[in-house]
Design a protein around this motif. Structure first.
Motif, mmCIF file in Angstrom:
data_model
loop_
_atom_site.group_PDB
_atom_site.id
_atom_site.type_symbol
_atom_site.label_atom_id
_atom_site.label_comp_id
_atom_site.label_asym_id
_atom_site.label_seq_id
_atom_site.Cartn_x
_atom_site.Cartn_y
_atom_site.Cartn_z
ATOM 1 N N ALA A 170 4.033 5.249 -4.701
ATOM 2 C CA ALA A 170 4.763 5.725 -5.879
ATOM 3 C C ALA A 170 6.082 4.981 -6.060
ATOM 4 C CB ALA A 170 5.022 7.223 -5.757
ATOM 5 N N GLY A 171 6.371 4.063 -5.155
ATOM 6 C CA GLY A 171 7.614 3.298 -5.252
ATOM 7 C C GLY A 171 8.827 4.029 -4.739
ATOM 8 N N GLU A 172 8.614 5.172 -4.065
ATOM 9 C CA GLU A 172 9.732 5.966 -3.559
ATOM 10 C C GLU A 172 10.163 5.530 -2.161
ATOM 11 O OE1 GLU A 172 8.425 9.988 -3.678
ATOM 12 O OE2 GLU A 172 7.967 9.967 -5.829
ATOM 13 N N LEU A 173 9.365 4.698 -1.512
ATOM 14 C CA LEU A 173 9.657 4.258 -0.148
ATOM 15 C C LEU A 173 9.482 2.743 -0.086
ATOM 16 C CD1 LEU A 173 10.360 5.325 2.674
ATOM 17 C CD2 LEU A 173 7.914 5.509 3.155
ATOM 18 N N LYS A 174 10.598 2.030 -0.002
ATOM 19 C CA LYS A 174 10.565 0.571 -0.022
ATOM 20 C C LYS A 174 10.328 0.001 1.379
ATOM 21 C CE LYS A 174 11.509 0.306 -4.428
ATOM 22 N NZ LYS A 174 10.482 -0.166 -5.390
ATOM 23 N N ASN A 175 9.844 -1.243 1.422
ATOM 24 C CA ASN A 175 9.631 -1.981 2.673
ATOM 25 C C ASN A 175 8.711 -1.229 3.639
ATOM 26 O OD1 ASN A 175 11.525 -4.056 1.872
ATOM 27 N ND2 ASN A 175 13.163 -2.639 2.428
ATOM 28 N N PHE A 176 7.655 -0.632 3.090
ATOM 29 C CA PHE A 176 6.729 0.120 3.927
ATOM 30 C C PHE A 176 5.605 -0.806 4.393
ATOM 31 C CE2 PHE A 176 3.273 3.111 4.825
ATOM 32 C CZ PHE A 176 3.939 3.993 5.681
ATOM 33 N N THR A 177 5.403 -0.846 5.694
ATOM 34 C CA THR A 177 4.419 -1.758 6.277
ATOM 35 C C THR A 177 3.019 -1.461 5.758
ATOM 36 O OG1 THR A 177 5.742 -1.920 8.294
ATOM 37 C CG2 THR A 177 3.448 -2.629 8.430
ATOM 38 N N GLY A 178 2.359 -2.528 5.319
ATOM 39 C CA GLY A 178 1.003 -2.410 4.807
ATOM 40 C C GLY A 178 0.945 -2.292 3.299
#
Length: 644
Positions: free
Chosen positions: A599-607
């Motif tokens: 949803a674009g609420e958590l940046k730099n998320f692995t995978g």
């Protein structure tokens, strides 16, 4: 007395020798064999005439084969040369892309000689995007010829290349104002350019340079003084190149330094240490010191392929033998005993970044300095240098062709001297640990005081005693995998099994560590690297206490996992890859993180929007689609204890 041609073979260079010299050909050949060597570069802006100048030098020194000359004449007619029979630039611009564009892209090396000296010249590209090529060409040069188009004056690349030459430590600079034939050999034009360059040179610390008006196209002031510039009273370019003092002669007056390249032991009766003498001289009987060990001895022999020497000097490759059996190996530095170089593990340095991918502060790179190779991490730059204005600019990283000042920390002490004093012990390259690609070149300025003030404290109780007390072999089980792969679940089961077997363990979990030790870190690439570095250091300390350490971290980057591996003794690091496909991990989404990331609420998320680099050759691979957590834990414990 007429000239004689020693050889007229069409595929060999044509050398013309006087009859009197030909009568004593051995003396003639000996004279040429013992000429000094000058390495120099030509650099400057695009289309300043660098390749044309080198082509002219090759032509005038008769270093062109006759069949090459025929081909060159033919090619010159195809490209057109303003009425001139030969386009000298075609001698050097060998790449098809270079000939098509009329520019130099790669660094082209050429060899030629005159009656007085041998030369290696590097033709460096002028475009800004090829700055890394220029640095490569300049790294071993004794002299730089900075070309300026008389019609254009001092340009951005003139300043850039001059700054780089000064930074790299080239003391001999020739300012060649080229294409004087296109400005009617005007002294006013020449004087104006020299005045502009002088103002710039003084601002960056260039103390002196030799300026001369030339035309590579016409040959003015290249080998003979030109009638077109009667106002110029200086030397020709070739005359200056033949007489300028080279670095090796200066280095001979410095204290003896020789990095050891290899231990020469062809039989049990001979043991010597081979390398290139960087500075100074050495002879039998000299007192020497081997660093970093600090052991001392005396030189018993200085050996070469042609026999023993009474003395060897900077620039010679020799094998040095000692009177005593002391520890010395590749990477050691042999020096004069009473004036050794420094050792340290933290430095301030200038770095020229040469890779397409930016510098990642905190990531481990290989640092190669002379024959020494160590693991090094680079801090975020203090600043970058705008080579056009010399302004210091704030920066968090270094991009391609950027120049910055940054601190470097190595995993062990290295032998060094400031680059300004010794290129061999002050200049280094950085190598990507995964790809083995050279990513940067740099110069060490000085060691940091904290590296001199902090020393290892000798302890009577060490890791062996701690391990013996616990009756186990220390180890680090490093669990890696995507979020939701099952790392924490399986790691917890492994610790429970080991606990029931009376093994002493400690579990470091990614989320738990971020509540305390690493709560100041975010999830940027740099923060992830620092997160793993800290956990690696803690894991090492716990392993030193004799524990079996279990860690559960995504640790997405292969280089960072290898950094931790390098902290531990051989065989004590177990990379455990919890191999769960992204779709499976996302379907579990125990913490709801994938949903936020999508949803674009958590940046730099692995995978999702940050990569995961899967282990290439892990000690243990767990396929969670085929194995239950309990089965996985059983396999890991059996593998660990089976290797213990």
């Amino acid at each position: 007395m007429t000239d004689q041609t020693i050889t007229k073979d069409k595929n060999e260079p044509v050398y013309v020798v006087d009859d009197l010299i030909a009568k004593d050909i051995d003396a003639y050949l000996d004279q040429h064999e013992h000429k000094t060597m000058l390495r120099f570069i030509t650099c400057g802006s695009v289309d300043d005439g660098k390749s044309t100048l080198i082509g002219r030098l090759l032509y005038d020194s008769k270093m062109i084969f006759e069949d090459q000359l025929d081909a060159l004449t033919s090619d010159s007619k195809k490209v057109g040369t303003q009425g001139q029979e030969i386009d000298f630039a075609l001698l050097v611009d060998g790449l098809a892309a270079e000939r098509e564009q009329g520019i130099t892209i790669d660094v082209a090396y050429r060899f030629f000689n005159t009656e007085k000296r041998k030369f290696i010249v590097a033709d460096c590209p002028g475009h800004e995007q090829y700055t890394r090529n220029m640095v490569t060409g300049a790294s071993a040069a004794d002299l730089a010829v900075i070309l300026i188009d008389a019609r254009k004056g001092v340009l951005v690349q003139t300043r850039r290349h001059s700054y780089l030459c000064h930074l790299i430590g080239i003391k001999n600079i020739v300012l060649a104002v080229n294409k004087m034939d296109l400005v009617d050999y005007s002294q006013d034009v020449f004087d104006k350019i020299v005045a502009d360059y002088t103002e710039f040179a003084e601002g960056i610390g260039i103390e002196s340079f030799t300026a001369m008006p030339i035309s590579g196209f016409k040959g003015d002031n290249i080998t003979t003084l030109s009638e077109n510039t009667p106002w110029y009273k200086g030397p020709t370019l070739v005359e200056h190149l033949e007489t300028v003092e080279v670095i090796s002669s200066v280095d001979a007056d410095k204290p003896f330094r020789m990095p050891v390249q290899w231990v020469n032991r062809p039989n049990l009766d001979f043991r010597g240490f081979s390398g290139l003498i960087a500075t100074g001289s050495v002879k039998p009987g000299d007192a020497i010191r081997v660093l970093p060990s600090g052991k001392t001895s005396k030189v018993s022999r200085v050996v070469t392929f042609d026999g023993d020497l009474d003395e060897a000097v900077a620039g010679q490759s020799v094998t040095v033998c000692f009177e005593d059996e002391i520890d010395c190996s590749r990477g050691s530095v042999i020096s004069v005993a009473d004036n050794p170089p420094q050792t340290a593990d933290q430095f301030e340095s200038t770095i020229v970044w040469m890779a397409d991918d930016a510098l990642v502060p905190g990531r481990a790179y290989w640092l190669k300095l002379g024959t020494q190779t160590v693991s090094a991490t680079i801090h975020a730059p203090k600043y970058t240098v705008n080579v056009n204005t010399m302004e210091h600019m704030a920066a968090k990283t270094l991009e391609l062709n950027e120049i910055g000042v940054a601190e470097i920390a190595t995993d062990k002490q290295i032998v060094f001297e400031p680059y300004a004093e010794n290129r061999a012990l002050g200049g280094f390259i950085l190598i990507d640990r995964m790809t083995n690609a050279t990513v940067a070149a740099g110069m060490l300025h000085f060691s940091l005081r904290r590296s001199q003030n902090v020393h290892w404290q000798a302890l009577d109780i060490g890791r062996k005693q701690h391990a013996d007390l616990k009756n186990q072999r220390p180890a680090v089980l490093w669990f890696t995998g995507l979020s939701g792969s099952g790392k924490s679940t399986i790691a917890n089961l492994v610790e429970k099994k080991l606990y029931r077997m009376n093994r002493h363990t400690f579990l470091l979990d990614g989320d738990n560590v971020r509540h305390g030790l690493n709560k100041d870190l975010g999830f940027t690439e740099a923060d992830r690297i620092e997160n793993i570095r800290r956990v690696g250091e803690v894991s090492k300390l716990l392993a030193d206490s004799g524990l079996i350490v279990i860690t559960a971290f995504i640790s997405p980057f292969q280089a960072d996992r290898e950094m931790v591996r390098s902290m531990l003794p051989e065989g004590e690091f177990f990379e455990v890859f919890i191999d769960t496909p992204l779709k499976v991990a996302e379907a579990r989404d125990v913490k709801g993180l994938y949903k936020k990331a999508r949803a674009g609420e958590l940046k730099n998320f692995t995978g999702i929007d940050s990569p995961y680099e899967a282990p290439r050759d892990p000690e243990i691979r767990i396929d969670t689609t085929k194995m239950s957590p309990d089965e996985a834990a059983e396999l890991i414990v059996n593998t660990l204890l089976g290797d213990a």
